[in-house]
Design a protein around this motif. Sequence first.
Motif, PDB file in Angstrom:
ATOM      1  N   SER A  58      -7.400   4.628  10.337  1.00  0.00           N
ATOM      2  CA  SER A  58      -6.933   4.665   8.951  1.00  0.00           C
ATOM      3  C   SER A  58      -8.111   4.614   7.983  1.00  0.00           C
ATOM      4  O   SER A  58      -9.206   4.182   8.325  1.00  0.00           O
ATOM      5  N   TYR A  68      -8.974   3.704   3.612  1.00  0.00           N
ATOM      6  CA  TYR A  68      -8.431   2.935   2.505  1.00  0.00           C
ATOM      7  C   TYR A  68      -9.181   3.264   1.222  1.00  0.00           C
ATOM      8  O   TYR A  68     -10.415   3.221   1.183  1.00  0.00           O
ATOM      9  N   GLN A  82       0.739   5.596   1.009  1.00  0.00           N
ATOM     10  CA  GLN A  82       0.045   6.492   1.927  1.00  0.00           C
ATOM     11  C   GLN A  82       0.092   7.922   1.406  1.00  0.00           C
ATOM     12  O   GLN A  82       1.138   8.400   0.975  1.00  0.00           O
ATOM     13  N   SER A 118       0.842  -1.199   0.000  1.00  0.00           N
ATOM     14  CA  SER A 118       0.000   0.000   0.000  1.00  0.00           C
ATOM     15  C   SER A 118       0.875   1.247   0.000  1.00  0.00           C
ATOM     16  O   SER A 118       2.043   1.206   0.391  1.00  0.00           O
ATOM     17  N   ASN A 137      -5.343   9.428   7.596  1.00  0.00           N
ATOM     18  CA  ASN A 137      -4.258   8.495   7.327  1.00  0.00           C
ATOM     19  C   ASN A 137      -4.763   7.630   6.189  1.00  0.00           C
ATOM     20  O   ASN A 137      -5.347   6.565   6.404  1.00  0.00           O
ATOM     21  N   PHE A 156      -4.624   5.267   2.966  1.00  0.00           N
ATOM     22  CA  PHE A 156      -3.777   4.261   2.326  1.00  0.00           C
ATOM     23  C   PHE A 156      -4.407   3.830   1.010  1.00  0.00           C
ATOM     24  O   PHE A 156      -5.617   3.586   0.930  1.00  0.00           O
ATOM     25  N   ASP A 195       4.748   2.360   0.784  1.00  0.00           N
ATOM     26  CA  ASP A 195       4.954   2.875   2.141  1.00  0.00           C
ATOM     27  C   ASP A 195       4.763   1.784   3.190  1.00  0.00           C
ATOM     28  O   ASP A 195       5.291   1.883   4.299  1.00  0.00           O
ATOM     29  N   GLN A 196       4.016   0.770   2.828  1.00  0.00           N
ATOM     30  CA  GLN A 196       3.683  -0.259   3.806  1.00  0.00           C
ATOM     31  C   GLN A 196       3.308  -1.539   3.066  1.00  0.00           C
ATOM     32  O   GLN A 196       2.750  -1.497   1.978  1.00  0.00           O
ATOM     33  N   GLY A 203      -1.145  11.531   2.911  1.00  0.00           N
ATOM     34  CA  GLY A 203      -1.729  12.258   4.035  1.00  0.00           C
ATOM     35  C   GLY A 203      -2.226  13.625   3.587  1.00  0.00           C
ATOM     36  O   GLY A 203      -1.906  14.109   2.512  1.00  0.00           O
TER      37      GLY A 203
END
Length: 457
Positions: free
Chosen positions: A223, A225, A106, A104, A121, A123, A276-277, A108
């Motif tokens: 978060s 999505y 991100q 994923s 936040n 994603f 990022d993740q 912001g």
Amino acid sequence: MNNVDVVRMAYGNLFRRKMRAILTIVGVFIGTMAIVVMMSLGIGLSEATTKQMESWGDLNMITVNQGRSWNPDTGEYRGDEQKLNDDAVALIKSQPGVQSVMPSIQVGGQAKWGKLDGWFNLFGVDPELFSQMTYEIAEGRFLRKDDAFSVILGWQVRNQFYDPEDRDYWMRWDPSNQKSSLEMMNEVVYVTLNNQYNWEMIKKQPLTVVGVLEGEYKDHAYSAYAPIDTLRKWQDFVNDKSYMTEDQRIQQEQWEQEMKDRGDAWYYTRDPKDYDQILVRCKDVKAAREVASTLRDIGYNLWTVADYMEGVESQALIIQAVLGGIGGITLLVASIGIANTMIMAIYERTREIGVMKVIGATGGDVMKMFLMEAGLIGVCGGVLGLVCSLGASRLINFLAGDFMGTGMRGETYDISVIPPYLMLFALIFSFCIGIVAGLYPARRASKLSPILAIRNE
């Protein structure tokens, strides 16, 4: 003698001296109750701790973040800096025990919902992979492939929005009286994007809330999505250097040189297309711990709730062993009572044993009869102890559960838990204690000479 005759005679002989038999059974009953209740407290503590950890996040999930892995014991880095790209996704997928991997990105930024301001936040995820994770929908639906401007919110995202005209909002903020993102279902939220090199370049993008996730206190509660393809385009705008002025370009070059001199070049040399993740779903807690350990040794920076389970499980085993040992001492004392009862029975029934052997009973038949009597004492005490243990467990949970087993949402956890396997163990163990305690008296009875037994009587 067949086995039916042995059981019938053992049962009849057991209660020939009712008071002595009852007192012996009471000893086993107290011992069984002690060991079951003690072990139930250890099991209850372990399950309560596990449930509390599950409220933070799924135990079989791993979150891999940007950065390097370091050893908290030595304070040194482990492995090399690892990029979160498609190669990393392929490597993680190849690990034993991994069921699904979801990268994923991100983005912001500030957000606006009606008259309320807030932040996200946010994603970007692949809708198909997102549905393969352990997320559950509280209301609405998951993302679809054809979604472009849709978003799924965590339970607490609503509490990131406030009325900008209400200056006393944060003074009156009460964490125990929070709202949920269900209020935002089917509403449109506008996300404000700023180019990171020129904050005067702004875009406002709409997102329609199509679902809200379960998990009031899980790690994804704050978060949101959205489809990764949409956020890729937003990310390109945020990272677009063409919006920089000449002065900003000079400042950026100076800053990058300073970062290089300090050894922090990794920050600006990172590929903006990297993830990022990366979320990793494993088949169970054990697999999550093993995969996490392997990836950390390589150099990946990650976090998983399963890390804390190993210590909890070890602590629970120690507590169960200590508490079970205390109860076991009581049961050991009861076994001595069984042995004493059976030895006394031999002296009282010497003539009976001799007559049995004269009319054809073998030493094995006599031994089986006495062992069966001892086993019946153990079973009777075990059944009574188990029934009273269930009642004691309920009483403990009723009296102590409200202030000893409270979770983050105010729910109560049972601090005394008697699972089926513990009940079965209690019955088998009490029977075995009876058999072991009666083994010596039974062998002694089986070796009595029939002539001497009748003569001594």
